[in-house]
Design a protein around this motif. Structure first.
Motif, PDB file in Angstrom:
ATOM      1  N   SER A  37      20.456   4.436  62.480  1.00 19.96           N
ATOM      2  CA  SER A  37      20.928   3.597  63.589  1.00 19.96           C
ATOM      3  C   SER A  37      21.879   2.501  63.144  1.00 19.96           C
ATOM      4  CB  SER A  37      19.749   3.014  64.358  1.00 19.96           C
ATOM      5  OG  SER A  37      18.976   2.170  63.530  1.00 19.96           O
ATOM      6  N   GLY A  41      25.461   2.560  64.585  1.00 20.69           N
ATOM      7  CA  GLY A  41      25.758   1.379  65.393  1.00 20.69           C
ATOM      8  C   GLY A  41      27.069   0.742  64.982  1.00 20.69           C
ATOM      9  N   VAL A  44      29.843   2.818  66.404  1.00 26.23           N
ATOM     10  CA  VAL A  44      29.995   2.550  67.835  1.00 26.23           C
ATOM     11  C   VAL A  44      30.744   1.236  68.053  1.00 26.23           C
ATOM     12  CG1 VAL A  44      28.686   1.964  69.923  1.00 26.23           C
ATOM     13  CG2 VAL A  44      28.034   3.954  68.565  1.00 26.23           C
ATOM     14  N   GLU A  45      30.383   0.209  67.299  1.00 23.42           N
ATOM     15  CA  GLU A  45      31.064  -1.079  67.430  1.00 23.42           C
ATOM     16  C   GLU A  45      32.522  -0.995  66.996  1.00 23.42           C
ATOM     17  OE1 GLU A  45      28.644  -4.036  65.509  1.00 23.42           O
ATOM     18  OE2 GLU A  45      27.092  -3.887  67.056  1.00 23.42           O
ATOM     19  N   SER A  46      32.816  -0.136  66.000  1.00 27.38           N
ATOM     20  CA  SER A  46      34.203   0.022  65.561  1.00 27.38           C
ATOM     21  C   SER A  46      35.066   0.663  66.645  1.00 27.38           C
ATOM     22  CB  SER A  46      34.280   0.853  64.272  1.00 27.38           C
ATOM     23  OG  SER A  46      34.122   2.236  64.546  1.00 27.38           O
ATOM     24  N   LYS A  47      34.422   1.276  67.614  1.00 26.13           N
ATOM     25  CA  LYS A  47      35.134   1.876  68.744  1.00 26.13           C
ATOM     26  C   LYS A  47      35.308   0.887  69.892  1.00 26.13           C
ATOM     27  CE  LYS A  47      35.329   5.921  66.795  1.00 26.13           C
ATOM     28  NZ  LYS A  47      36.538   6.698  66.585  1.00 26.13           N
ATOM     29  N   LEU A  49      32.787  -0.971  71.345  1.00 25.85           N
ATOM     30  CA  LEU A  49      31.615  -1.123  72.213  1.00 25.85           C
ATOM     31  C   LEU A  49      30.681  -2.186  71.649  1.00 25.85           C
ATOM     32  CD1 LEU A  49      31.002   2.658  72.833  1.00 25.85           C
ATOM     33  CD2 LEU A  49      31.926   1.024  74.469  1.00 25.85           C
ATOM     34  N   GLY A  52      26.131  -2.074  69.176  1.00 23.99           N
ATOM     35  CA  GLY A  52      26.156  -0.691  68.710  1.00 23.99           C
ATOM     36  C   GLY A  52      24.793  -0.117  68.372  1.00 23.99           C
ATOM     37  N   ARG A  53      24.000  -0.846  67.613  1.00 23.81           N
ATOM     38  CA  ARG A  53      22.686  -0.317  67.210  1.00 23.81           C
ATOM     39  C   ARG A  53      21.796  -0.100  68.426  1.00 23.81           C
ATOM     40  NH1 ARG A  53      17.525  -2.063  64.988  1.00 23.81           N
ATOM     41  NH2 ARG A  53      16.786  -0.368  63.669  1.00 23.81           N
ATOM     42  N   VAL A  56      22.892   2.979  70.212  1.00 24.31           N
ATOM     43  CA  VAL A  56      22.484   4.161  69.455  1.00 24.31           C
ATOM     44  C   VAL A  56      21.000   4.460  69.683  1.00 24.31           C
ATOM     45  CG1 VAL A  56      22.098   5.031  67.102  1.00 24.31           C
ATOM     46  CG2 VAL A  56      24.308   4.030  67.720  1.00 24.31           C
ATOM     47  N   THR A  90      30.110   9.401  75.949  1.00 23.59           N
ATOM     48  CA  THR A  90      30.413   9.462  74.521  1.00 23.59           C
ATOM     49  C   THR A  90      31.775  10.110  74.283  1.00 23.59           C
ATOM     50  OG1 THR A  90      28.081   9.513  73.927  1.00 23.59           O
ATOM     51  CG2 THR A  90      29.620  10.337  72.284  1.00 23.59           C
ATOM     52  N   VAL A  94      33.666   7.056  72.678  1.00 22.72           N
ATOM     53  CA  VAL A  94      33.556   7.142  71.217  1.00 22.72           C
ATOM     54  C   VAL A  94      34.614   8.072  70.621  1.00 22.72           C
ATOM     55  CG1 VAL A  94      32.026   7.735  69.285  1.00 22.72           C
ATOM     56  CG2 VAL A  94      31.092   6.605  71.319  1.00 22.72           C
TER      57      VAL A  94
END
Length: 147
Positions: A37, A41, A44-47, A49, A52-53, A56, A90, A94
């Motif tokens: 995670s 996460g 996800v944050e690098s995208k 959002l 992130g964790r 996830v 997603t 993502v």
């Protein structure tokens, strides 16, 4: 056993195998959502959002429940909607390949985008089949929640 009874058994078994094969990716991925995670996460944050964790972990629960519901045939129509609630956002949030400038990254994201889009279509098909025709699709524990 008559020919039509045998065909019904074969169709029921094929439907069960199809449910297992369809849900395998979600059950396996849900394990990764829980065991990896932190790294997921960060991705996800690098995208762009937030949290992130948390996203996830929540999506891990969503796909674990959806996958199990589909495999076991417990409100499989709702399970398909859980899967759809994961795969469709997603794909766009993502795997936004149109935002990539590196050709390799763009290609990788396009493949994942198309995979998630295709799986979303399969989830919609599962939903419509189980919500509308679950009484004809045997080897389930419950009937549909919707329908």
């Amino acid at each position: 056993m008559t020919g039509s009874a045998l065909l019904e058994v074969v169709v029921d078994v094929v439907a069960l195998v199809g449910r297992i094969l369809f849900a395998a990716i979600f059950l396996g991925s849900s394990v990764a959502h829980f065991t990896q995670s932190e790294g997921m996460g960060a991705l996800v944050e690098s995208k762009g959002l937030p949290a992130g964790r948390l996203l996830v972990l929540v999506s891990g629960v969503l796909i674990a429940l959806g996958g199990l519901m589909i495999v076991l045939g417990v409100w499989a129509d709702l399970g398909a909607l859980f899967v759809l609630a994961f795969t469709l956002p997603t794909a766009f949030l993502v795997h936004a390949f149109w935002k990539e400038t590196d050709p390799m990254a763009k290609q990788n994201e396009m493949v994942n985008f198309m995979k998630n889009l295709s799986i979303s279509g399969g989830a919609l098909l599962f939903f419509s089949l189980y919500a509308g025709h679950a009484h004809d699709l045997g080897l389930t524990i419950t009937g549909p929640l919707f329908g």
